[in-house]
Design a protein around this motif. Structure first.
Motif, PDB file in Angstrom:
ATOM      1  N   LEU A 181       0.839  -1.197   0.000  1.00 55.51           N
ATOM      2  CA  LEU A 181       0.000   0.000   0.000  1.00 55.51           C
ATOM      3  C   LEU A 181       0.879   1.254   0.000  1.00 55.51           C
ATOM      4  CD1 LEU A 181      -2.693  -1.032   2.661  1.00 55.51           C
ATOM      5  CD2 LEU A 181      -2.928  -1.028   0.162  1.00 55.51           C
ATOM      6  N   PRO A 182       0.438   2.311  -0.683  1.00 52.05           N
ATOM      7  CA  PRO A 182       1.280   3.524  -0.775  1.00 52.05           C
ATOM      8  C   PRO A 182       1.493   4.235   0.547  1.00 52.05           C
ATOM      9  CG  PRO A 182      -0.923   3.908  -1.692  1.00 52.05           C
ATOM     10  CD  PRO A 182      -0.804   2.431  -1.450  1.00 52.05           C
ATOM     11  N   ASN A 183       0.631   4.019   1.523  1.00 53.08           N
ATOM     12  CA  ASN A 183       0.750   4.689   2.823  1.00 53.08           C
ATOM     13  C   ASN A 183       1.407   3.812   3.889  1.00 53.08           C
ATOM     14  OD1 ASN A 183      -1.765   3.206   2.502  1.00 53.08           O
ATOM     15  ND2 ASN A 183      -2.297   3.878   4.561  1.00 53.08           N
ATOM     16  N   VAL A 184       1.963   2.662   3.475  1.00 55.15           N
ATOM     17  CA  VAL A 184       2.538   1.722   4.438  1.00 55.15           C
ATOM     18  C   VAL A 184       3.989   1.406   4.095  1.00 55.15           C
ATOM     19  CG1 VAL A 184       2.419  -0.623   5.384  1.00 55.15           C
ATOM     20  CG2 VAL A 184       0.304   0.669   4.975  1.00 55.15           C
ATOM     21  N   THR A 185       4.839   1.466   5.103  1.00 59.83           N
ATOM     22  CA  THR A 185       6.235   1.029   4.997  1.00 59.83           C
ATOM     23  C   THR A 185       6.465  -0.034   6.057  1.00 59.83           C
ATOM     24  OG1 THR A 185       6.978   3.209   4.240  1.00 59.83           O
ATOM     25  CG2 THR A 185       8.663   1.716   5.100  1.00 59.83           C
ATOM     26  N   VAL A 186       6.990  -1.184   5.641  1.00 54.63           N
ATOM     27  CA  VAL A 186       7.299  -2.261   6.580  1.00 54.63           C
ATOM     28  C   VAL A 186       8.757  -2.641   6.412  1.00 54.63           C
ATOM     29  CG1 VAL A 186       6.781  -4.601   7.349  1.00 54.63           C
ATOM     30  CG2 VAL A 186       4.945  -3.161   6.438  1.00 54.63           C
ATOM     31  N   ARG A 187       9.506  -2.638   7.510  1.00 55.05           N
ATOM     32  CA  ARG A 187      10.906  -3.051   7.480  1.00 55.05           C
ATOM     33  C   ARG A 187      11.172  -4.063   8.581  1.00 55.05           C
ATOM     34  NH1 ARG A 187      13.496   2.570   8.160  1.00 55.05           N
ATOM     35  NH2 ARG A 187      11.452   2.927   9.118  1.00 55.05           N
ATOM     36  N   VAL A 188      11.999  -5.037   8.244  1.00 55.09           N
ATOM     37  CA  VAL A 188      12.311  -6.116   9.176  1.00 55.09           C
ATOM     38  C   VAL A 188      13.700  -5.892   9.768  1.00 55.09           C
ATOM     39  CG1 VAL A 188      12.656  -8.611   9.433  1.00 55.09           C
ATOM     40  CG2 VAL A 188      10.868  -7.732   7.885  1.00 55.09           C
ATOM     41  N   ILE A 189      13.792  -6.077  11.079  1.00 55.97           N
ATOM     42  CA  ILE A 189      15.101  -6.061  11.750  1.00 55.97           C
ATOM     43  C   ILE A 189      15.599  -7.504  11.766  1.00 55.97           C
ATOM     44  CG2 ILE A 189      16.348  -5.481  13.865  1.00 55.97           C
ATOM     45  CD1 ILE A 189      14.049  -3.546  14.526  1.00 55.97           C
ATOM     46  N   PRO A 190      16.619  -7.834  10.986  1.00 56.43           N
ATOM     47  CA  PRO A 190      17.036  -9.236  10.846  1.00 56.43           C
ATOM     48  C   PRO A 190      17.780  -9.731  12.080  1.00 56.43           C
ATOM     49  CG  PRO A 190      18.564  -7.827   9.684  1.00 56.43           C
ATOM     50  CD  PRO A 190      17.460  -6.923  10.194  1.00 56.43           C
ATOM     51  N   PHE A 191      17.835 -11.056  12.227  1.00 58.26           N
ATOM     52  CA  PHE A 191      18.566 -11.641  13.337  1.00 58.26           C
ATOM     53  C   PHE A 191      20.013 -11.156  13.361  1.00 58.26           C
ATOM     54  CE2 PHE A 191      15.499 -15.440  13.326  1.00 58.26           C
ATOM     55  CZ  PHE A 191      14.748 -14.902  14.350  1.00 58.26           C
TER      56      PHE A 191
ATOM     57  N   ASP B 170      14.297   5.658  15.745  1.00 57.65           N
ATOM     58  CA  ASP B 170      15.320   5.949  14.733  1.00 57.65           C
ATOM     59  C   ASP B 170      16.485   4.973  14.840  1.00 57.65           C
ATOM     60  OD1 ASP B 170      13.803   8.032  13.807  1.00 57.65           O
ATOM     61  OD2 ASP B 170      14.926   9.584  14.862  1.00 57.65           O
ATOM     62  N   TYR B 171      16.869   4.637  16.076  1.00 57.27           N
ATOM     63  CA  TYR B 171      17.959   3.668  16.275  1.00 57.27           C
ATOM     64  C   TYR B 171      17.571   2.317  15.673  1.00 57.27           C
ATOM     65  CZ  TYR B 171      20.719   0.095  18.635  1.00 57.27           C
ATOM     66  OH  TYR B 171      21.501  -0.997  18.892  1.00 57.27           O
ATOM     67  N   LEU B 172      16.361   1.861  15.954  1.00 58.50           N
ATOM     68  CA  LEU B 172      15.913   0.584  15.405  1.00 58.50           C
ATOM     69  C   LEU B 172      15.799   0.644  13.881  1.00 58.50           C
ATOM     70  CD1 LEU B 172      13.196  -0.258  18.082  1.00 58.50           C
ATOM     71  CD2 LEU B 172      15.392  -1.425  17.766  1.00 58.50           C
ATOM     72  N   SER B 173      15.390   1.795  13.359  1.00 59.41           N
ATOM     73  CA  SER B 173      15.287   1.958  11.898  1.00 59.41           C
ATOM     74  C   SER B 173      16.622   1.728  11.212  1.00 59.41           C
ATOM     75  CB  SER B 173      14.780   3.360  11.558  1.00 59.41           C
ATOM     76  OG  SER B 173      13.463   3.558  11.987  1.00 59.41           O
ATOM     77  N   ARG B 174      17.678   2.209  11.860  1.00 59.06           N
ATOM     78  CA  ARG B 174      19.015   2.053  11.268  1.00 59.06           C
ATOM     79  C   ARG B 174      19.474   0.596  11.257  1.00 59.06           C
ATOM     80  NH1 ARG B 174      19.710   6.894  14.259  1.00 59.06           N
ATOM     81  NH2 ARG B 174      20.803   5.808  15.952  1.00 59.06           N
ATOM     82  N   LYS B 175      18.873  -0.229  12.080  1.00 62.74           N
ATOM     83  CA  LYS B 175      19.221  -1.640  12.138  1.00 62.74           C
ATOM     84  C   LYS B 175      18.374  -2.492  11.185  1.00 62.74           C
ATOM     85  CE  LYS B 175      22.262  -1.103  15.436  1.00 62.74           C
ATOM     86  NZ  LYS B 175      23.701  -1.387  15.228  1.00 62.74           N
ATOM     87  N   ALA B 176      17.346  -1.888  10.606  1.00 61.63           N
ATOM     88  CA  ALA B 176      16.406  -2.640   9.779  1.00 61.63           C
ATOM     89  C   ALA B 176      16.866  -2.734   8.326  1.00 61.63           C
ATOM     90  CB  ALA B 176      15.031  -1.987   9.835  1.00 61.63           C
ATOM     91  N   LEU B 177      16.353  -3.747   7.644  1.00 56.41           N
ATOM     92  CA  LEU B 177      16.573  -3.891   6.211  1.00 56.41           C
ATOM     93  C   LEU B 177      15.771  -2.818   5.476  1.00 56.41           C
ATOM     94  CD1 LEU B 177      16.131  -7.777   5.940  1.00 56.41           C
ATOM     95  CD2 LEU B 177      18.301  -6.515   5.990  1.00 56.41           C
ATOM     96  N   SER B 178      16.081  -2.625   4.211  1.00 62.55           N
ATOM     97  CA  SER B 178      15.277  -1.723   3.393  1.00 62.55           C
ATOM     98  C   SER B 178      13.903  -2.352   3.155  1.00 62.55           C
ATOM     99  CB  SER B 178      15.961  -1.483   2.042  1.00 62.55           C
ATOM    100  OG  SER B 178      15.937  -2.673   1.267  1.00 62.55           O
TER     101      SER B 178
END
Length: 289
Positions: free
Chosen positions: A204-214, A265-273
């Motif tokens: 969806l255009p209003n949704v961003t989902v990013r995964v923090i990998p192991f 923001d800290y967690l965002s930097r650890k997440a995948l694109s």
């Protein structure tokens, strides 16, 4: 006024009054406003949270104290008139079964323009399937009884509509640990359905989902449960929420909100694109065949 607009009206007034107060320099405290009104600070807080609308006399006292011009005064008064004429909202039918803190959270979600969510081992609530939701709640809250769980599930499903509603869908920026994709909540078929739902929502255009990998280490192992809500007024600092186990703590102190933004923001930097995250989710989905 549509039903969705009606639901947002009262809390929208509160958020606007708070933003006008916080824009005054030097900044006015709620206590100073309460003194000018001859009322308690608790009442001012209640009005700013959207729990009670001010009278015409009270709002004019507040607006004069804030030094706003006539055009803004008229606009705020019109906004309050609309809020007073509001129709019933969808959660009214469930309100007797919900803690007041959750009702307030629903009101805030309904008026928010953006929600930032970071979760540890659980899928964020806007993306949960009904099967996933039921298994999580029955594990954690099975003692509350079948009737109350049914109400909780119905409310959760309705809350998800803020993401897909036709009028002003909320922007969602979600972070989740890879653990949320690997734990087989409800079994393999249910998890395949759940992961595919997240992939669908991520498109969806209003949704961003990013995964923090192991591979991110502690950031992926953290049991963080963090939500930040932003609102239309650019001067509004937003609110942060925290699940207390028995309800929801709503934090509107700007310092508290800023601290949680830094955490996000800290967690965002650890997440995948976003692209890498969808690829990982597709890989996880295939494992549940």
């Amino acid at each position: 006024m549509t039903k969705t607009q009606a639901g947002r009206a009262m809390v929208g007034v509160g958020r606007r009054l708070k933003a006008l107060r916080m824009a005054v320099r030097p900044r006015l405290t709620q206590g100073a406003v309460a003194e000018a009104l001859g009322k308690s600070q608790k009442l001012v807080s209640l009005m700013e949270m959207g729990g009670q609308l001010p009278t015409d006399h009270q709002v004019m006292t507040m607006l004069n104290l804030y030094g706003v011009d006539e055009a803004i005064q008229l606009d705020v008064l019109a906004q309050i008139r609309e809020a007073r004429a509001s129709q019933a909202v969808w959660w009214d039918e469930y309100i007797a079964h919900l803690p007041r803190s959750l009702v307030k959270l629903i009101e805030l979600e309904d008026t928010a323009t953006k929600i930032s969510i970071a979760t540890g081992g659980l899928v964020p609530f806007p993306f949960q399937t009904e099967k996933y939701m039921r298994d999580v709640d029955e594990f954690g809250f099975g003692e509350v009884g079948a009737e109350r769980l049914t109400v909780q599930h119905a409310v959760r499903m309705r809350r998800q509509e803020i993401v897909t509603r036709a009028e002003g869908p909320v922007v969602v920026d979600a972070l989740l640990s890879e653990a949320a994709l690997r734990a087989q909540v409800g079994g393999a078929p249910a998890m395949r359905e759940q992961v595919e739902r997240i992939i669908e929502m991520a498109a969806l255009p209003n949704v961003t989902v990013r995964v923090i990998p192991f591979a991110a280490g502690a950031a992926a192992a953290s049991q963080v449960n963090l939500t930040i809500l932003d609102f239309p007024n650019p001067h509004d600092p937003g609110v942060a929420t925290m699940d207390t186990g028995t309800g929801v703590a709503i934090l509107d102190d700007p310092k508290e909100v800023r601290a949680r933004r830094r955490r996000f923001d800290y967690l965002s930097r650890k997440a995948l694109s976003s692209t890498e995250s969808v690829e990982l989710m597709r890989s996880a989905s295939k494992e549940y065949l």
